[in-house]
Design an enzyme around this catalytic site. Structure first.
Site, short mmCIF file in Angstrom:
data_model
loop_
_atom_site.label_atom_id
_atom_site.label_comp_id
_atom_site.label_asym_id
_atom_site.label_seq_id
_atom_site.Cartn_x
_atom_site.Cartn_y
_atom_site.Cartn_z
N GLU B 104 0.85 -1.20 0.00
CA GLU B 104 0.00 0.00 0.00
C GLU B 104 0.88 1.24 0.00
O GLU B 104 0.40 2.34 0.19
CB GLU B 104 -0.95 0.00 1.19
N CYS B 136 -3.25 -4.77 3.64
CA CYS B 136 -2.16 -5.63 4.10
C CYS B 136 -2.21 -7.03 3.49
O CYS B 136 -1.40 -7.88 3.81
CB CYS B 136 -2.17 -5.72 5.62
N THR B 177 3.25 1.55 15.46
CA THR B 177 3.50 0.23 14.86
C THR B 177 3.84 0.25 13.38
O THR B 177 4.41 -0.73 12.89
CB THR B 177 2.25 -0.66 15.02
N ARG B 224 -12.24 0.86 17.08
CA ARG B 224 -12.54 -0.49 17.61
C ARG B 224 -13.14 -1.41 16.55
O ARG B 224 -13.12 -2.63 16.70
CB ARG B 224 -13.45 -0.38 18.84
N THR B 226 -11.81 -2.16 13.92
CA THR B 226 -10.73 -2.91 13.28
C THR B 226 -10.55 -4.29 13.91
O THR B 226 -9.94 -5.15 13.32
CB THR B 226 -9.38 -2.16 13.40
N HIS B 259 -1.34 -12.36 10.16
CA HIS B 259 -1.09 -10.92 10.01
C HIS B 259 -0.94 -10.33 11.41
O HIS B 259 -1.65 -10.72 12.34
CB HIS B 259 -2.24 -10.25 9.26
N LYS B 264 -0.74 -8.15 20.26
CA LYS B 264 -1.88 -8.81 20.89
C LYS B 264 -2.79 -9.54 19.89
O LYS B 264 -3.22 -10.67 20.15
CB LYS B 264 -2.70 -7.74 21.65
N ASN B 291 4.48 -3.39 12.43
CA ASN B 291 3.54 -3.94 11.45
C ASN B 291 4.03 -3.56 10.05
O ASN B 291 4.03 -2.39 9.70
CB ASN B 291 2.15 -3.34 11.71
N SER B 321 -7.22 -5.03 5.27
CA SER B 321 -8.40 -4.24 5.61
C SER B 321 -9.27 -4.03 4.39
O SER B 321 -8.80 -3.92 3.27
CB SER B 321 -7.97 -2.89 6.18
#
Lengths: 133, 370, 384
Positions: B104, B136, B177, B224, B226, B259, B264, B291, B321
């Site tokens: 991207e 991604c 990240t 949230r 995501t 991914h 977490k 990331n 995404s």
């Protein structure tokens, strides 16, 4: 820095492709019509390994127009393991760590961009040989 | 876990019936004949972002992230990863029939990354070359396509790269990240493979969790949103369906790599899929490099391949995404042992690090307006 | 081939001439040389210049300068060989006169460097290097010399301070030259504390650029000469080339074009290096002084700095160099520099060098280096 003059050099710039002289077998970079060693015609392509060592180096703090956003940057004469010396920037290195004799390897990087909207020129640079476990 | 109950109705057909998972296998068996990674040298500790934007108070999602040098972009990084893959594959470059780069952060909006990479490795001119975009998942999508082309016998080898120099708005949660790095894979006939690709599966829906409009410098995200409807639903469904279709359980796999937008999410998703922390460990690079977006799951796979032994199985699930996941089941072959050392290991790049502060980061990433 | 004499010389001061243009400077020096020669007309004008196209966006300098000197329709064109453009113009004038094709030739070296920003000037100067294989990597001219100097220090074991005498000598002489850009003497302490420009080259290793022009009138030696002062003959005139890029040289620490052109000039003059009374060398950077001395036979390989350390390069010593300040202190208006060197040699031979006059000045040599050593012209002048 117009487009055609950089474009026509893409093979040698991206991948350090030079020549091997058919007559004296010396390795030539950059490629040229006449072998600098024996003076005879040279034309067989030869891809260099990209391995070499620092013959000499310095750090440019006062860059020419077009290179301001990169300064300071180290430039070096790199002696390739096949014989020729090339001039190139060093990358991924702190200037203070550079020394004559340091082993380096070729990487293809951005040489410069024609501003925010123009074409990007890529070519060879050298970095300290990657340490491998 | 399969979550088929929310499928929309097709007009005129009333309520749609649940659809079976579509597992993909090419007619001709294929595998990875080469793989290579790349991570830039610079690292920005997450605590530096916290120092500047939250007086050091933020919870840190990772330890540090990789940052590309001034002279690096997706083109230069893809060239190095592809050279590493070639070094392991030891194939004639003229037999590469396709080279695709998923990212991207392509240096050009219009003008392919892939042609520059193909030129640099000497694979031009008779090959397919294009850039892929699916957030991604762009790199794993390219890998799916490579499996198809090689598996259909249209070419002997195809290169798929997932690589990013992810940008994030200063101060945004993503700035902690958004890293740089990725991997390249060469797909070829199974008999030459270092790792056989047993099967793959893709699972996509329209889910607006993260996006960037044309001309916008930084992406936006649904906060949230995501998590559950985006990352967890797609990753776990794709992973579960592939294992089910193959009749496998987590016990059949030595490694899993997902991914990894932060530390977490992949840990939690692997747990939901029934995998142990030990199976997750080797491919979880996000704490050390951040990331890497289109590169994230793929570079995790390279780290696994660096230590896997013949017979080991790996489950790979990407996430992009928008949203979707590609799942792959791989098995390492005995050829791996003889080729692995032909290129730097992913760990070699991770070990090579120079820490920078937020000021240098701002200059290096072009966030200074002059 | 007929012997050639230098009948007249002229120069402007080297500096930042805000109020004078490229053509003004060339005209001023050219007219001064013609006046010195006692001539109102010349048959040909050869203009040595490197950067007019890039920095002034003016080419076709031959016609421009001939016109402004009032010499239409005299034959005229520009001669370009980077920093050796000045000596190259002189050499063309010499060839024209010695061949018998031209009876009165004017050679003018001119450069205008201070109308542009330092970045633009730096970029323009770097065009003397190999554009596709050096310049594209962001190399500057000082950078190339730094690469050579660092290797030289490494290979021959000299310390940076061993080069101080070159700079100190040049500044001492420049301080007594009213045309010099820098007229301040310096100490060894100044040298060692100077700002680093491009490691290992510091500010006092490097010559300053500047605006300036210098000129000379060349005529056949047989032309009647009835002046009281000494007549100056061109005893040797030669130039030679080496690879454009430093990296292409078999030995980047040896100025092979200096060696070849000097050897040829010695042969033409029938002289040995030991018979040269003084030497205007191309001290654009102090490393170049050492390399030039070695290539011309004044020092063994790797021993150039010794001449400075032993004091032999100072006025009235064994081999005075940079007697009017050299590039280091007189200044380096690149395409004009070679002509300044030759004008200064004529001044010494005529006994017109003012406070820097040498007691013994019968044979003088000038050497002008283009690029990092790719084109080098060597001239030997003597009193007839």
């Amino acid at each position: 820095m117009d487009i055609p003059r950089n474009w026509r050099l893409r093979t040698q710039r991206y991948a350090l492709v030079g020549e091997e002289c058919d007559h004296c077998h010396s390795k030539i970079f950059p490629p040229r019509d006449i072998c600098p060693d024996c003076g005879l015609e040279a034309k067989a392509h030869y891809a260099f390994s990209g391995k070499g060592e620092i013959y000499s180096f310095t750090v440019v703090h006062d860059p020419p127009t077009g290179y301001e956003d990169q300064a300071p940057y180290a430039i070096a004469l790199v002696k390739l393991e096949e014989g020729p010396i090339v001039t190139a920037q060093l990358t991924d290195v702190d200037s203070a760590q550079v020394a004559i004799g340091m082993p380096v390897e070729m990487v293809t990087r951005k040489l410069r961009a024609e501003g925010e909207e123009g074409v990007i020129h890529y070519g060879y640079k050298f970095r300290p040989t990657l340490a491998r476990a | 876990m399969t979550e088929r109950e929310h499928r929309p109705a097709t007009p005129g057909q009333g309520k749609a019936a649940p659809r079976p998972a579509r597992i993909m296998r090419p007619t001709r068996a294929v595998g990875l004949v080469g793989y290579g990674a790349y991570v830039p040298r610079l690292r920005l500790p997450a605590k530096e972002v916290a120092r500047v934007w939250s007086e050091g108070a933020a919870l840190l999602p990772i330890r540090e992230k990789s940052v590309p040098g001034l002279d690096e972009d997706v083109i230069t990084m893809s060239i190095e990863a592809t050279r590493n893959a070639l070094a392991r594959a030891q194939i004639p470059v003229e037999e590469i029939g396709a080279l695709w780069v998923g990212s991207e952060s392509h240096p050009y909006a219009v003008k392919p990354t892939s042609t520059v990479v193909a030129e640099a490795i000497g694979a031009v001119p008779h090959l397919l070359a294009a850039d892929w975009e699916f957030a991604c998942k762009a790199g794993s999508e390219a890998l799916q396509a490579a499996i198809g082309m090689v598996g259909a016998g249209m070419m002997r080898y195809a290169v798929a790269v997932g690589m990013d120099t992810a940008q994030a708005r200063p101060g945004d949660a993503l700035e902690y990240t958004a890293g740089a790095g990725g991997a390249a894979f060469i797909v070829g006939p199974q008999e030459e493979a270092l790792a056989e690709i047993e099967a793959s599966l893709s699972f996509v829906t329209d889910t607006p969790d993260f996006w960037r409009r044309p001309g916008a410098k930084y992406p936006q995200h649904g906060q949230r949103f995501t998590g559950e409807p985006a990352y967890f639903r797609h990753v776990t469904t794709a992973g579960q369906e592939l294992m089910q279709a193959l009749g496998r359980t987590p016990a059949d796999y030595r490694f899993i790599v997902l991914h990894q937008p932060n530390t977490k999410f992949p840990q939690r998703a692997a747990e939901l899929l029934g995998f142990s922390p030990e199976q997750t460990r080797a491919g979880l690079l996000v704490p050390e490099i951040g990331n890497t977006y289109a590169g994230a799951a793929l570079i995790g796979l390279t780290a696994i391949l660096d230590e896997a032994e013949a017979g080991d199985r790996v489950l790979l699930v990407s996430f992009g995404s928008g949203a979707g996941s590609d799942a792959f089941s791989l098995q390492v072959t005995p050829r791996m042992a003889e080729r692995r050392a032909a290129a730097p290991r992913t760990r070699d790049y991770i070990t090579r690090r120079k820490e920078i502060d937020y000021g240098v980061y701002v200059r290096t990433r072009g966030k200074l307006s002059m | 081939m007929r012997p050639v004499a230098v009948l007249g010389i002229g120069q402007t001061a080297v500096g930042e001439h805000w109020e004078r243009s490229l053509r003004d400077l060339a005209t001023q020096a050219g007219l001064a040389a013609m006046r010195d020669a006692g001539l109102e007309h010349v048959q040909a004008v050869f203009v040595g210049n490197m950067l007019s196209g890039l920095l002034t966006r003016q080419e076709n300098l031959g016609a421009l300068v001939a016109d402004w000197l009032g010499q239409r329709p005299a034959e005229a064109f520009k001669v370009e060989a980077a920093c050796a453009s000045g000596a190259a113009a002189f050499r063309v004038a010499h060839m024209a006169v010695s061949s018998g094709e031209v009876d009165v030739a004017l050679a003018v070296g001119v450069e205008k460097m201070t109308d542009t920003t330092s970045g633009e000037t730096t970029a323009a100067l770097a065009t003397a290097s190999d554009a596709d294989y050096e310049l594209v990597h962001g190399v500057t001219f000082v950078g190339l010399n730094a690469l050579v100097m660092r290797r030289y220090l490494h290979e021959f074991g000299w310390k940076h301070t061993d080069f101080a005498p070159f700079s100190i000598n040049a500044h001492a002489n420049g301080a007594r030259n009213p045309n010099a850009r820098l007229q301040e003497p310096i100490s060894e302490r100044d040298y060692t504390r100077a700002r680093m420009v491009c490691d290992p080259i510091n500010l006092l290793d490097a010559s300053p650029i500047g605006d300036g022009a210098a000129a000379a009138v060349l005529v056949p030696a047989e032309r009647a000469y009835d002046r009281p002062r000494a007549r100056v003959l061109v005893a040797g005139s030669a130039s030679a080339t080496d690879t454009l890029a430093v990296h292409d040289r078999k030995d980047p620490l040896f100025l092979s074009a200096a060696h070849h052109s000097a050897r040829k000039a010695y042969a033409q003059a029938g002289l040995e290096p030991s018979q040269i009374d003084f030497f205007e060398l191309h001290d654009a950077f102090s490393i170049m002084s050492a390399l030039s001395l070695e290539a011309c036979g004044f020092a063994e390989r790797g021993q150039g700095p010794r001449l400075g350390l032993e004091g032999r390069i100072r006025l009235q010593q064994a081999l005075p160099i940079s007697t009017q300040g050299g590039l280091k202190a007189r200044g380096h208006p690149v395409g004009a520099t070679g002509m300044y060197q030759l004008v200064e040699v004529v001044q010494q031979l005529r006994g017109e060098a003012g406070p820097n006059q040498l007691d013994r000045a019968r044979v003088g040599m000038a050497q002008n280096i283009g690029g990092s050593g790719a084109m080098i012209a060597t001239h030997i002048l003597r009193v007839a």
